[in-house]
Enzyme design. Sequence first.
Site, PDB file in Angstrom:
ATOM      1  N   GLY A 163       0.772  -1.245   0.000  1.00  0.00           N
ATOM      2  CA  GLY A 163       0.000   0.000   0.000  1.00  0.00           C
ATOM      3  C   GLY A 163       0.801   1.290   0.000  1.00  0.00           C
ATOM      4  O   GLY A 163       0.290   2.341  -0.376  1.00  0.00           O
ATOM      5  N   LEU A 191       1.708  -1.465  12.058  1.00  0.00           N
ATOM      6  CA  LEU A 191       2.828  -0.601  12.450  1.00  0.00           C
ATOM      7  C   LEU A 191       3.441  -1.045  13.767  1.00  0.00           C
ATOM      8  O   LEU A 191       4.655  -0.912  13.966  1.00  0.00           O
ATOM      9  CB  LEU A 191       2.354   0.849  12.523  1.00  0.00           C
ATOM     10  CG  LEU A 191       2.357   1.510  11.149  1.00  0.00           C
ATOM     11  CD1 LEU A 191       1.594   2.819  11.167  1.00  0.00           C
ATOM     12  CD2 LEU A 191       3.797   1.742  10.677  1.00  0.00           C
ATOM     13  N   ASP A 198      -4.614   2.191  11.036  1.00  0.00           N
ATOM     14  CA  ASP A 198      -5.999   1.850  11.371  1.00  0.00           C
ATOM     15  C   ASP A 198      -6.019   1.226  12.771  1.00  0.00           C
ATOM     16  O   ASP A 198      -5.992   1.943  13.767  1.00  0.00           O
ATOM     17  CB  ASP A 198      -6.544   0.922  10.277  1.00  0.00           C
ATOM     18  CG  ASP A 198      -8.014   0.586  10.449  1.00  0.00           C
ATOM     19  OD1 ASP A 198      -8.724   1.341  11.114  1.00  0.00           O
ATOM     20  OD2 ASP A 198      -8.460  -0.443   9.899  1.00  0.00           O
ATOM     21  N   ASP A 251       0.851   3.366   4.366  1.00  0.00           N
ATOM     22  CA  ASP A 251      -0.288   4.039   3.744  1.00  0.00           C
ATOM     23  C   ASP A 251      -1.283   4.549   4.769  1.00  0.00           C
ATOM     24  O   ASP A 251      -1.706   5.700   4.714  1.00  0.00           O
ATOM     25  CB  ASP A 251      -0.975   3.108   2.720  1.00  0.00           C
ATOM     26  CG  ASP A 251      -1.286   1.723   3.278  1.00  0.00           C
ATOM     27  OD1 ASP A 251      -1.042   1.476   4.489  1.00  0.00           O
ATOM     28  OD2 ASP A 251      -1.770   0.873   2.510  1.00  0.00           O
TER      29      ASP A 251
HETATM   30  P1  5GP Z   1      -3.849  -1.792  10.712  1.00  0.00           P
HETATM   31  O1  5GP Z   1      -2.841  -2.887  10.899  1.00  0.00           O
HETATM   32  O2  5GP Z   1      -3.441  -0.463  11.303  1.00  0.00           O
HETATM   33  O3  5GP Z   1      -5.222  -2.209  11.136  1.00  0.00           O
HETATM   34  O4  5GP Z   1      -4.077  -1.600   9.183  1.00  0.00           O
HETATM   35  C1  5GP Z   1      -3.114  -1.188   8.363  1.00  0.00           C
HETATM   36  C2  5GP Z   1      -3.347  -1.755   7.004  1.00  0.00           C
HETATM   37  O5  5GP Z   1      -4.718  -2.099   6.767  1.00  0.00           O
HETATM   38  C3  5GP Z   1      -3.026  -0.704   5.997  1.00  0.00           C
HETATM   39  O6  5GP Z   1      -1.650  -0.717   5.685  1.00  0.00           O
HETATM   40  C4  5GP Z   1      -3.910  -1.084   4.839  1.00  0.00           C
HETATM   41  O7  5GP Z   1      -3.267  -2.046   4.058  1.00  0.00           O
HETATM   42  C5  5GP Z   1      -5.124  -1.707   5.495  1.00  0.00           C
HETATM   43  N1  5GP Z   1      -6.227  -0.734   5.614  1.00  0.00           N
HETATM   44  C6  5GP Z   1      -6.742  -0.182   6.732  1.00  0.00           C
HETATM   45  N2  5GP Z   1      -7.745   0.670   6.451  1.00  0.00           N
HETATM   46  C7  5GP Z   1      -7.858   0.664   5.109  1.00  0.00           C
HETATM   47  C8  5GP Z   1      -8.700   1.369   4.183  1.00  0.00           C
HETATM   48  O8  5GP Z   1      -9.568   2.190   4.518  1.00  0.00           O
HETATM   49  N3  5GP Z   1      -8.505   1.099   2.858  1.00  0.00           N
HETATM   50  C9  5GP Z   1      -7.577   0.211   2.416  1.00  0.00           C
HETATM   51  N4  5GP Z   1      -7.475   0.036   1.114  1.00  0.00           N
HETATM   52  N5  5GP Z   1      -6.757  -0.459   3.252  1.00  0.00           N
HETATM   53  C10 5GP Z   1      -6.895  -0.227   4.578  1.00  0.00           C
HETATM   54 MG    MG Z   2      -0.834  -1.807   4.033  1.00  0.00          MG
END
Ligand code: 5GP
Ligand code: MG
Length: 176
Positions: free
Chosen positions: A41, A108, A103, A100
């Site tokens: 991403g 991270l 969330d 990218d």
């Molecule tokens: P986390 O590990 O913080 O939950 O999510 C990070 C990853 O989830 C991001 O690098 C991305 O790949 C995916 N992600 C989270 N939210 C979104 C979103 O709204 N759209 C997309 N396309 N990917 C997301």
């Molecule tokens: Mg990602």
Amino acid sequence: MSDSVKPLYSEAEIGERIIAMAKDIAKSGKKEMVVVSLLKGSFIFTADLVRALSDCGVRLQVEFLGLSSYGNSTQSSKKVSIVQDMKTEIVGKDVIIMDDILDTGRTLHFASNLLRDRGAKSISVAVMLEKPGKRVVSIDADYIGFTIPDRFVVGYGLDYAGFYRELPFIGVLQQH
Ligand code: 5GP
Ligand code: MG
């Protein structure tokens, strides 16, 4: 079922933010850093931010780390795994992770622990987007492009089922 994408941030707005973020990062005073870009991403965000950092006089090595947590779904799954490891030695180096979107924070958190265990001297985090109030693990980004509402966004590197990464803008996915 057909999808459409409702624009949220234009190419020009993104470009301005990238320049401002690069100036902020350069203010840290670090003259040399190892960029760890989280695939897939972050590839477009990284390409733009490293060139803006170069304009600010920061010298970089650029590495890619493939992590997976989402699969092909809009629902976050619980496990992060390495799908493509990096090669550059980071012991004693100032590392900046580029991702990218922040969330739940699992990706991270995983990346930052991994790079700490591998001996990075310092680790900072730059994300293009952040969704507040969604954190499942505690982690903050040092540099944030835009804080967005809890909607599923695509474009500028972000995908839905592998599509839309190539869009030059960021938009909200609408499913009809
Ligand atoms: P986390 O590990 O913080 O939950 O999510 C990070 C990853 O989830 C991001 O690098 C991305 O790949 C995916 N992600 C989270 N939210 C979104 C979103 O709204 N759209 C997309 N396309 N990917 C997301
Ligand atoms: Mg990602």
